[in-house]
Design an enzyme around this catalytic site. Structure first.
Site, short mmCIF file in Angstrom:
data_model
loop_
_atom_site.label_atom_id
_atom_site.label_comp_id
_atom_site.label_asym_id
_atom_site.label_seq_id
_atom_site.Cartn_x
_atom_site.Cartn_y
_atom_site.Cartn_z
N THR A 45 70.42 -2.51 -37.59
CA THR A 45 69.87 -3.84 -37.91
C THR A 45 70.33 -4.89 -36.91
O THR A 45 71.24 -4.67 -36.12
CB THR A 45 70.31 -4.30 -39.33
OG1 THR A 45 71.72 -4.48 -39.32
CG2 THR A 45 69.92 -3.28 -40.38
N CYS A 46 69.69 -6.07 -36.99
CA CYS A 46 70.01 -7.17 -36.08
C CYS A 46 71.14 -8.03 -36.59
O CYS A 46 71.22 -9.22 -36.28
CB CYS A 46 68.77 -8.03 -35.85
SG CYS A 46 67.57 -7.19 -34.85
N ASP A 47 72.02 -7.48 -37.41
CA ASP A 47 73.18 -8.24 -37.86
C ASP A 47 74.41 -7.67 -37.16
O ASP A 47 74.64 -6.46 -37.19
CB ASP A 47 73.33 -8.11 -39.38
CG ASP A 47 74.32 -9.11 -39.93
OD1 ASP A 47 75.40 -9.26 -39.33
OD2 ASP A 47 74.02 -9.77 -40.94
N SER A 48 75.18 -8.57 -36.54
CA SER A 48 76.32 -8.06 -35.75
C SER A 48 77.44 -7.47 -36.60
O SER A 48 78.31 -6.80 -36.08
CB SER A 48 76.86 -9.15 -34.83
OG SER A 48 77.23 -10.25 -35.62
N ASN B 124 65.63 -6.54 -42.56
CA ASN B 124 65.05 -6.26 -41.23
C ASN B 124 63.88 -5.29 -41.31
O ASN B 124 63.49 -4.69 -40.31
CB ASN B 124 66.10 -5.63 -40.29
CG ASN B 124 66.68 -6.59 -39.29
OD1 ASN B 124 67.45 -6.18 -38.44
ND2 ASN B 124 66.34 -7.86 -39.34
#
Ligand SMILES: *Cc1c(COP(=O)(O)O)cnc(C)c1O
Length: 380
Positions: A327-330, A370
């Protein structure tokens, strides 16, 4: 990992259905685990902690084997009833319940509730009159890989007051519960809590209130990377402590295994999406999988649970990797502080098998962060 699971995954791949990560749960392993608990603790009733994996086929099998169910919400109560458990085999074990949910549970026939303070006792006295309550006491979670620490339970010194309050309000002050922390690798950690429980039994007996039951909670481990003692060692250690603290007046006991019942029954197959480096001289590769913290592996939070990972290149030279989700979460990084060693031959598109994933994976999976779907599950 079992041959049945590997065979299922092979067929799924051949049919071209391996488009995303999936969990496969083998009911034979769940059955073996239930039988091992029943054998290791023969005088103890098993209340399976539904939250670990509420798949209907898992609940149905356990209901058929004679298990009872520890639930935390009305939905989990309904799932347990639907699996064939009668209400007298279900406890509402969450210490934090809305009064309307207690009333709903009571209407469904539930008569066994957890509490850890007087305000919760009062809700139960109003919404579920005459029921049995047990008081949860705090445990520090020492020795556990997933400690439950301070959220649930009261100081042992406070428990007699809570239970006496229940008795005064017409409830049955039934017993004491605790949870020594999930993935508890030390079978001796039940001893301190049983000592506290015995003292609560004595204090209340002096006030004319006679408790019946000790709820030993969950905490029984699944084998991940490190070895864990067999369930038999837990049974022996717990029995020794019961004898030590209760003498020959051993109370009725129950256990609430979640992880220990279903963890080892599950295997996740996932896929490598990308292997890259952040700089030319980077010694650590970044390996991105199609599964991460938001679609099944939430228990890698703070790198607490470290799953065994098998690859098609096992046996080849290995090097350190930061392992991350898609996903685009760090924060969707699984292991970084303590890099994971994986074969250098691992490539984009390689499959990986993540072991011991039958507990706390599917239900921790987001519904569509996402656009990634919830974890696909098959129970075989
Ligand atoms: C989560 C939970 C369990 C199960 O714990 P495991 O460590 O998975 O065995 C048991 N009892 C209660 C009250 C719980 O909240």
């Amino acid at each position: 990992m079992t041959d049945r699971i590997l065979e299922f995954l092979r067929a799924r791949r051949e049919a071209g259905n391996d488009t995303g990560p999936c969990l496969v749960v083998d009911l034979d392993v769940v059955r073996d685990n239930y039988n091992a608990f029943a054998k290791a603790l023969p005088d103890t009733r098993v209340f399976y902690a539904v939250k670990a994996n509420p798949e209907p086929k898992v609940l149905k099998l356990l209901a058929e084997l004679g298990s009872c169910f520890d639930t935390a919400s009305v939905v989990e109560i309904e799932q347990s009833l639907a699996a064939g458990a009668s209400p007298d085999r279900i406890s509402f074990g969450n210490t934090i319940k809305k009064e309307r949910d207690i009333a709903r549970a009571y209407a469904l026939g539930i008569r066994l509730f957890a509490v850890d303070c007087e305000a919760e006792v009062e809700k139960i006295a109003r919404a579920a009159p005459g029921s049995k309550v047990f008081c949860r006491i705090l445990s520090n979670g020492a020795g556990a890989e997933w400690p439950l620490s301070r959220k649930f339970g009261c100081a042992p010194e406070m428990a007699p007051r809570v239970l006496e309050h229940a008795h005064r309000l017409g409830l049955t002050a039934y017993g004491v519960s605790f949870h020594v922390g999930s993935q508890q690798r030390n079978p001796k950690m039940w001893d301190g809590a049983l000592k506290d429980a015995a003292k609560i039994f004595r204090d209340l007996a002096e006030r004319g209130v006679h408790l019946s039951m000790v709820n030993l909670g969950g905490g029984f481990p699944t084998k991940y990377l490190k070895d864990v003692p067999a369930v038999k060692a837990y049974g022996q250690s717990i029995f020794r402590s019961l004898r030590k603290h209760f003498g020959n007046r051993i109370p009725e006991t129950i256990i609430e295994p979640g992880r220990g019942m279903v963890g080892a029954a599950g295997l996740i197959e996932a896929e490598v999406v990308l292997v890259s480096k952040k700089a030319d001289d980077d010694k650590v590769r970044w390996v991105y999988l199609d599964i991460g913290k938001f679609n099944g592996l939430a228990e890698t939070m703070d790198e607490m649970i470290r799953y065994p990972i098998r690859t098609e290149k096992d046996g080849e030279d290995m090097g350190p990797c930061v392992l991350a989700g898609p996903t685009c979460d760090s924060v969707d990084v699984l292991y970084e502080k303590d890099p994971y060693f994986l074969p250098f031959g691992l490539e984009i598109g390689s499959k990986v098998l993540i072991e011991g994933t039958g507990a706390y994976t599917t239900t921790y999976s987001a519904v569509g962060f996402n656009g990634f779907p919830p974890l696909e599950t098959h129970v075989i």
